[in-house]
Every structure is written in C-alpha cells, then in structure tokens.
Design a protein around this motif. Structure first.
Motif, PDB file in Angstrom:
ATOM      1  N   PRO A  81       0.839  -1.204   0.000  1.00 57.73           N
ATOM      2  CA  PRO A  81       0.000   0.000   0.000  1.00 57.73           C
ATOM      3  C   PRO A  81       0.871   1.250   0.000  1.00 57.73           C
ATOM      4  O   PRO A  81       1.721   1.419   0.869  1.00 57.73           O
ATOM      5  CB  PRO A  81      -0.773  -0.115   1.317  1.00 57.73           C
ATOM      6  N   LYS A  82       0.660   2.107  -0.998  1.00 58.52           N
ATOM      7  CA  LYS A  82       1.484   3.311  -1.108  1.00 58.52           C
ATOM      8  C   LYS A  82       0.628   4.536  -1.301  1.00 58.52           C
ATOM      9  O   LYS A  82      -0.439   4.464  -1.906  1.00 58.52           O
ATOM     10  CB  LYS A  82       2.422   3.187  -2.314  1.00 58.52           C
ATOM     11  N   THR A  83       1.147   5.652  -0.841  1.00 55.29           N
ATOM     12  CA  THR A  83       0.493   6.925  -1.110  1.00 55.29           C
ATOM     13  C   THR A  83       0.818   7.325  -2.544  1.00 55.29           C
ATOM     14  O   THR A  83       1.680   6.731  -3.189  1.00 55.29           O
ATOM     15  CB  THR A  83       1.013   8.035  -0.188  1.00 55.29           C
ATOM     16  N   ARG A  84       0.170   8.384  -2.991  1.00 54.03           N
ATOM     17  CA  ARG A  84       0.448   8.868  -4.339  1.00 54.03           C
ATOM     18  C   ARG A  84       1.892   9.328  -4.496  1.00 54.03           C
ATOM     19  O   ARG A  84       2.416   9.367  -5.582  1.00 54.03           O
ATOM     20  CB  ARG A  84      -0.503  10.022  -4.680  1.00 54.03           C
ATOM     21  N   SER A  85       2.530   9.688  -3.394  1.00 56.43           N
ATOM     22  CA  SER A  85       3.928  10.099  -3.512  1.00 56.43           C
ATOM     23  C   SER A  85       4.868   8.908  -3.314  1.00 56.43           C
ATOM     24  O   SER A  85       6.059   9.076  -3.178  1.00 56.43           O
ATOM     25  CB  SER A  85       4.241  11.238  -2.542  1.00 56.43           C
ATOM     26  N   GLY A  86       4.299   7.700  -3.308  1.00 59.78           N
ATOM     27  CA  GLY A  86       5.132   6.510  -3.314  1.00 59.78           C
ATOM     28  C   GLY A  86       5.573   6.026  -1.947  1.00 59.78           C
ATOM     29  O   GLY A  86       6.429   5.160  -1.841  1.00 59.78           O
TER      30      GLY A  86
ATOM     31  N   ASP B  96      -7.807   4.500   7.811  1.00 56.01           N
ATOM     32  CA  ASP B  96      -8.084   5.480   6.751  1.00 56.01           C
ATOM     33  C   ASP B  96      -7.209   5.246   5.513  1.00 56.01           C
ATOM     34  O   ASP B  96      -5.992   5.316   5.578  1.00 56.01           O
ATOM     35  CB  ASP B  96      -7.819   6.878   7.332  1.00 56.01           C
ATOM     36  N   THR B  97      -7.844   4.955   4.384  1.00 53.99           N
ATOM     37  CA  THR B  97      -7.084   4.686   3.161  1.00 53.99           C
ATOM     38  C   THR B  97      -7.273   5.784   2.119  1.00 53.99           C
ATOM     39  O   THR B  97      -6.939   5.599   0.952  1.00 53.99           O
ATOM     40  CB  THR B  97      -7.524   3.343   2.522  1.00 53.99           C
ATOM     41  N   THR B  98      -7.766   6.963   2.525  1.00 48.71           N
ATOM     42  CA  THR B  98      -8.122   7.972   1.521  1.00 48.71           C
ATOM     43  C   THR B  98      -6.924   8.512   0.744  1.00 48.71           C
ATOM     44  O   THR B  98      -7.093   9.039  -0.337  1.00 48.71           O
ATOM     45  CB  THR B  98      -8.863   9.173   2.133  1.00 48.71           C
ATOM     46  N   THR B  99      -5.720   8.407   1.294  1.00 51.17           N
ATOM     47  CA  THR B  99      -4.591   8.941   0.533  1.00 51.17           C
ATOM     48  C   THR B  99      -3.794   7.846  -0.180  1.00 51.17           C
ATOM     49  O   THR B  99      -2.725   8.096  -0.699  1.00 51.17           O
ATOM     50  CB  THR B  99      -3.655   9.786   1.416  1.00 51.17           C
ATOM     51  N   LEU B 100      -4.322   6.636  -0.219  1.00 50.09           N
ATOM     52  CA  LEU B 100      -3.665   5.575  -0.993  1.00 50.09           C
ATOM     53  C   LEU B 100      -3.765   5.875  -2.487  1.00 50.09           C
ATOM     54  O   LEU B 100      -4.791   6.360  -2.957  1.00 50.09           O
ATOM     55  CB  LEU B 100      -4.361   4.236  -0.757  1.00 50.09           C
ATOM     56  N   ALA B 101      -2.692   5.533  -3.214  1.00 49.36           N
ATOM     57  CA  ALA B 101      -2.718   5.737  -4.660  1.00 49.36           C
ATOM     58  C   ALA B 101      -3.778   4.831  -5.275  1.00 49.36           C
ATOM     59  O   ALA B 101      -4.466   5.195  -6.209  1.00 49.36           O
ATOM     60  CB  ALA B 101      -1.355   5.425  -5.253  1.00 49.36           C
TER      61      ALA B 101
END
Ligand code: ATP
Ligand code: MG
Length: 657
Positions: free
Chosen positions: A613-618, A636-641
């Motif tokens: 699981p990664k954010t949009r910034s990796g 909370d997974t709202t900022t996952l890519a």
C-alpha cells in the motif's frame, strides 16, 4: 528509546568521492558550512539577496513569539515575479523554462517569455473571476504546464493555493477545499494515465456538492473528453485566458504573505494543512536547489519526477527551479507507459543532466531489470537526487551504477512538507557520499539526534531527529490550528515540553542515528520503530536487509503486538521476477536478515505479496500493514494511490478470500 535504541545494526562501508570536475566548478563549496555556522542569520540574509525584492528586508528572523517565526518580515516581494519576469528582464526570455512531455507523446516547450505571458493572462483571469489577495484557490490538475501556470498566477495576485493530488477521491478533495475555505477550483477535464484519458472533473462536481462556498471552477481542456458543465459556475480556462491581456503588474507582497497550504501525505494519520509563506520559503527553496543540484541554468536540463500535488513538486518543480531560471522537463504520465524505458527515453530525448526521483521508483526500475536503462543514452546525467523515504543502500548503489554510469553523485535529500525545502543532504561537489545516508545538515540548518530525554546522543547512537534552530522555509503553522502545530512538532522536546529548557526543538517524527563521523542516517517514522524483546529495531534497516537479498524487489516491515516479545517483526515482501515463493525461500530470507543484522532482527513472519500500500507520492503506508498484521480492520485509506491494493494483499494471505 534506550541508548542502544535504533541499534546501529547495518554496516555500510562504501564511500564515493565527488567527481573532481564537479568539485572544481561547484556552486557551493565546503566554505559555506563554516560561513553559516559563524553567522547563521547573516548567511540566510545573504541567500535572501539571491532574490529580487520590491522592498529589501532589514530584519532576518523574528523569533520573539516562538515557535511562530517570521523571516525577512519587513521585506516585500512577489514570488511569481522572481520565478518568471526577472529572468525575462535579465535577457533570458528565449530560454526554455518547461519542456512538457505528455504521456501520449505530445509536448511543447515554453520559454520564460511565454511563461510570463501565460501567467499574466491567468492572473488577469483570476481577477476577473473575483479572486483577490488573501483568497484561497484549490488546484486539482494533472501534470501539465497549466498546473505551474495556475500556481504562479495565484502567487502573482497574492491568492493562496492549495494543490490537491489529481488522484484523490471526491471526499478527499472536498475535505481539503472545506478546510482551506477555497473560493475557486482549477481543474481539467482529465489527464492521461496508463495510456488512456482519466477524468478529473467528475470528482470536482461531486466534491462541490459539499462545498457551497466555491464560486467558480476553471476547467483546463487536456483530453477533450465529454465533460459536464454547470452554467454560471464553470468556465473553460482557454476561453477566459484567451481574452486577457498579457500585461499584469505583480503585486509587492509582505514576506510573510501566505503562499500556499499543502496537506501532508497522511502516512501517520489525518493529513495536516501545512502553511508556507513567501520570502523565507522562496529563499530556502531557491538556495537549496542551487546548492544541492549544483544547477547551472545556462547548460543544465533538470527533471524532477514528482507530482505537483506533493511538496517536492511545489519546491523542486515550481519555486526552486524557476526562481533559479532553470530549464526543466515536466512529464505527465507513468514510468511504464507505453514501455518500461519511458523515463530513460525522456532523459535521452532532452539531454537531462539532473534527475530527482524517489526510492520507490528506483526499486521499481531495479525490479524491471538493468537491461532497460542500458538501452538508452544516459551520459548527460551528472547529478542524481533521491527524496521521500530512506533509500536503502542496494537501491542507492544500483541508481549510481545503472543510471549514473558509476560516476554521477547521489544526493539523498531529507526534508518534509513542513520543512518546505531540503534540510539534510550531501552537496555533490563537496561530500564524500555514503549509500543510504543523508549525512549532513545543509549550510544554515541545525539538526541533531536526541534520546528520550531530549539529550543529544553521541556519535554511533540512535534516537529522534530534531531541528534545533528555526529555518527560513519552516511551516508557519497548521492552517487554522495553532494548537495542533504546537502539539505535533514542539511539545515533545525542548521548551515546548519543559519550560525550564530555553531551547525550542522541532520534533520531525523520524528516527535517526549518527554514525562514528557524526553523519545522519534516517531510519523511518518513529511510529514505525519496533520494540522487540527490549531492543529498538528500525523498519528501515530490516527492509534494507531484505532488499539486499537477490530474490527481493521490495519490502515493508512492521512490528505487530506479540505476547512474548512485545512486538514481533512481520515483513511483507515482493519478489523479483525470477524468484518464486516457497517455504525454503522464506526460511532463507529470515536467515539472511539474521546474518545481516543479528538474530534479534529476524522477522517472525514473512509474507509474500504482489503489491504494497502506497500513497500517491510513493510512500509505504505501514500503519495499514500493521492493521493487517494485528488482525484489525484497516484504517483510513483515503490517501492511498490505489485503494484496491489492500484487498489484493488480504486475499494473498493465509485465510484471505
Ligand atoms: P504525514 O505527516 O501525514 O504522515 P508524510 O510525513 O508522509 O505524511 P511528507 O511530508 O510528504 O508526508 O513526507 C515527509 C517524510 O518523508 C519525512 O518525515 C520522512 O519520514 C520521509 N523522508 C523524506 N525524505 C527522506 C529521505 N531522504 N530519507 C529518509 N526519509 C525521508
Ligand atoms: Mg510527516
């Protein structure tokens, strides 16, 4: 954490001297450290003079109400003027500012003179739509030149921008628009991702149902796809900018005028609206870009692969490079569209000399194989940068060998949304580099590592990273929440915690160690440090050990509550293409970690998965993996890519469906 905290487990002895030629002509030399330590404020006042001020500041730092800083407070400047007009006035109007490379292969090159016209027209358009100095504008765009133009147009009229990642959901956008109280949104019909148009406008339409304060939506036409329009509210960017004058006089703004709000990536909890202001921010973004990349604006071609919705895009695509008059590449798409050599094709096409990317990307390129970059001419590259996470030594060495021809120095730059600009990094013409270490605070920056009681640790020990002096591009507060600003950063150590201690210390939230030379190694979030049988072990070190095994492409390590050891190490690994999951391999990996770091660091469990699981910034969201390892519902997974990744991982684990 005890003194053997973040035990100095990993031994890395490789050293790389700066190339002689680079050292001989470097923008910044060893002397800068001495100069800055003798007179820190004088040093920053001198760097501020690299900018053009409408009113020169006479004050440098006002720290009379700590931890609320003011830098260059009696000065006035316009940030957009500094990034655009002054280069045209200095005779560089014909220099290319942006080589735009669209994902489908379209593109255009924009000179500084053209950029000045586009920014002025956009500024006039914002004024026509009723945006005024001090208003907030939300920006939700793909990686296209209009994103840069929109940000600079805001800066030009003194509106505060809040850029939201183009990949976020309608809910994530709505909460950010509400928190910043934005009155206008700039978006696009869509952008190209993975070979096809991907719509953006529907997320704004959905978000705005919850944001009645937004008066207008400016829509850039990028893909030409079918787009719904709300009469009276929505305006096409090209229609309104076309009819504007290309004359606009930039307003001289106070140095402390709010330039932007940006929400952190949310790896540790609910995103925070970080507020940055003008003069100090630009001073440090500009100086660090000049110093750390050794930028020569006449000859270099610079490329930062970050998204504009991340702080790296703000400071090292927009404000740092443009304030220095750089020529840069902006690429819209993903690294594997239409093929896995796309990045290297772009480097070859534009003759990129300076490349700034993230460890997650580098590990992906390693996984895809050495033969891919080998097909392209990368000989133009002379400085390589890394940011976003600790870079494990194997990835560092691969980057240097396969992208930098074993010659280009690597600058591993530690900083945060909150710090606004780079804080700890080698200098490419000065530092003998060590794979995996950010090494030394930049000239004018004061950082150290302390123990649980806030006492500086000796060389060879680990603890918490703290910043011990205010810096020009520091956040000024969390938007609308001074108390959270105090609680999050200033009340763990120093005066904010113990009033008898006169020193204010900023707590970065990252674990770090100092090696025998006093160089700093980042060890990941403090929240990610594991306590196993009384020993503090950093997730970063175990991950580095795993990635050091030839079968492993990527790994993420978490500590899960364990009845006997306090916490047990659980590792999630992605295998390289040529390796297959087996009990023998898992046993071998456990032994490999044991041999590299010591038996205490052997993971109790290793789970082979296909995604992390990664954010949009990796960045890897370890807290979600901890939820899995401890058998909780994921948070909370709202900022996952990609939010489906958590389901994929769960289905690959024993007991998964
Ligand atoms: P949140 O604060 O909401 O959890 P975040 O910290 O991921 O989000 P950013 O400000 O984008 O948001 O990331 C800054 C963090 O990234 C740093 O605190 C550090 O943990 C990590 N980081 C960035 N660069 C480096 C680097 N060169 N070496 C090690 N860690 C780095
Ligand atoms: Mg953070």
């Amino acid at each position: 954490m005890s003194n053997e905290s973040l035990a100095n487990l990993l031994k890395e002895e490789r050293r790389f001297a700066p190339p002689a030629e680079l050292a001989a002509g470097a923008n910044v030399t060893e002397a800068a450290y001495a100069q800055a330590s003798e007179d820190r404020l004088g040093f920053w006042a001198e760097q501020a003079r690299r900018l053009s001020w409408a009113v020169e500041p006479t004050e440098t730092l006002d720290w009379s109400n700590p931890p609320f800083a003011k830098w260059f407070a009696d000065g006035k400047l316009n940030v957009a003027y500094n990034c655009v007009d002054r280069h045209v006035e200095a005779g560089h109007g014909e220099r290319v500012a942006i080589h735009f490379e669209g994902e489908p292969g379209d593109g255009r090159s924009i000179t500084y003179a053209e950029l000045k016209d586009e920014v002025s027209k956009a500024a006039n358009a914002l004024l026509e739509l009723g945006v005024r100095k001090g208003d907030r504008v939300a920006v939700y765009l793909p990686m296209i030149p209009e994103a840069v133009v929109a940000m600079l147009a805001c800066a030009r009229i003194g509106a505060t921008h809040s850029v939201v990642f183009g990949g976020f959901s309608a809910d994530a956008v709505a909460s950010r628009i509400q928190d910043a109280d934005a009155k206008l949104v700039i978006t696009a019909d869509g952008g190209y991702r993975r070979g096809k148009p991907s719509a953006l406008k529907p997320a704004i339409d959905e978000a705005l149902a919850k944001c009645p304060e937004v008066e207008h939506v400016l829509v850039v036409r990028r893909t030409g796809q079918e787009t719904s329009f709300t009469e009276g509210r929505d305006v096409w960017w090209h229609e309104i900018t076309e009819r504007q004058s290309s004359e606009h006089t930039p307003e001289a703004l106070d140095a402390e005028h709010p330039l932007f709000i940006l929400y952190t990536s949310g790896t540790t909890g609910k995103p925070k609206g970080i507020l940055h202001t003008s003069g100090g921010y630009l001073t440090q973004a500009s100086y660090t870009h000049h110093a750390v990349f050794d930028l020569k604006p006449e000859t270099d071609v610079y490329w930062c692969t970050a998204d504009i919705g991340w702080v790296t895009g703000h400071s090292y695509i927009v404000y740092g490079p443009l304030s220095n008059g750089a020529t840069q590449v902006i690429y819209e798409g993903t690294p594997d569209t239409p093929h896995q050599g796309r990045f290297w094709e772009v480097v070859q096409k534009y003759g990129v000399t300076i490349l700034y990317t993230a460890p997650t990307a580098i590990r992906t390129f390693m996984k895809w194989g050495d033969d891919i970059p080998a097909k392209f001419d990368l000989s133009s590259l002379r400085v390589l940068g890394s940011v976003g996470e600790p870079i494990n030594p194997e990835a560092w060495v691969w980057y240097r060998e396969h992208i930098g021809a074993g010659r280009a120095p690597i600058v591993d730059t530690w900083w945060q949304t909150e710090t606004g600009a780079m804080m700890i990094s080698p200098l490419p013409g000065v530092t003998e580099t060590k794979p995996g270490s950010a090494q030394r605070p930049l000239p004018g920056i004061a950082a150290t590592v302390v123990d649980d009681n806030g006492v500086e640790v000796p060389n060879g020990s680990g603890g918490y990273l703290v910043l011990t002096e205010p810096w020009p591009s520091m956040l000024r507060t969390i938007w609308g929440d001074d108390q959270r600003y105090l609680d999050t950063y200033w009340s763990r150590f120093g005066h904010g915690y113990d009033e008898s201690d006169p020193a204010w210390r900023y707590f970065a939230g990252d674990g770090a160690k100092k090696d025998e030379d006093g160089d700093i190694w980042l060890l990941g979030r403090v929240d990610d440090v594991m306590l196993v049988s009384g020993h503090n072990i950093s997730t970063t070190e175990v991950e580095s050990a795993l990635v050091g095994h030839p079968a492993v492409a990527e790994s993420a390590v978490v500590g899960a509550t364990d009845a006997t050891t306090g916490q047990a190490i659980v590792a999630f690994v992605i295998l390289r293409g040529n390796a297959t999951d087996s009990e023998e391999l898992v046993a071998e990996l456990r032994n490999h970690v044991g041999k590299t770091l010591g038996p205490i660091a052997k993971p109790k469990q290793i789970k082979v998965v296909s995604e992390l699981p990664k954010t949009r910034s990796g960045k890897i969201m370890r807290r979600l993996l901890r939820d899995i390892a401890e058998g909780r519902e994921v948070g909370d997974t709202t900022t996952l890519a990609d939010s489906s990744v958590m389901n994929v991982i769960q289905s690959q684990l024993p007991g998964g469906s």
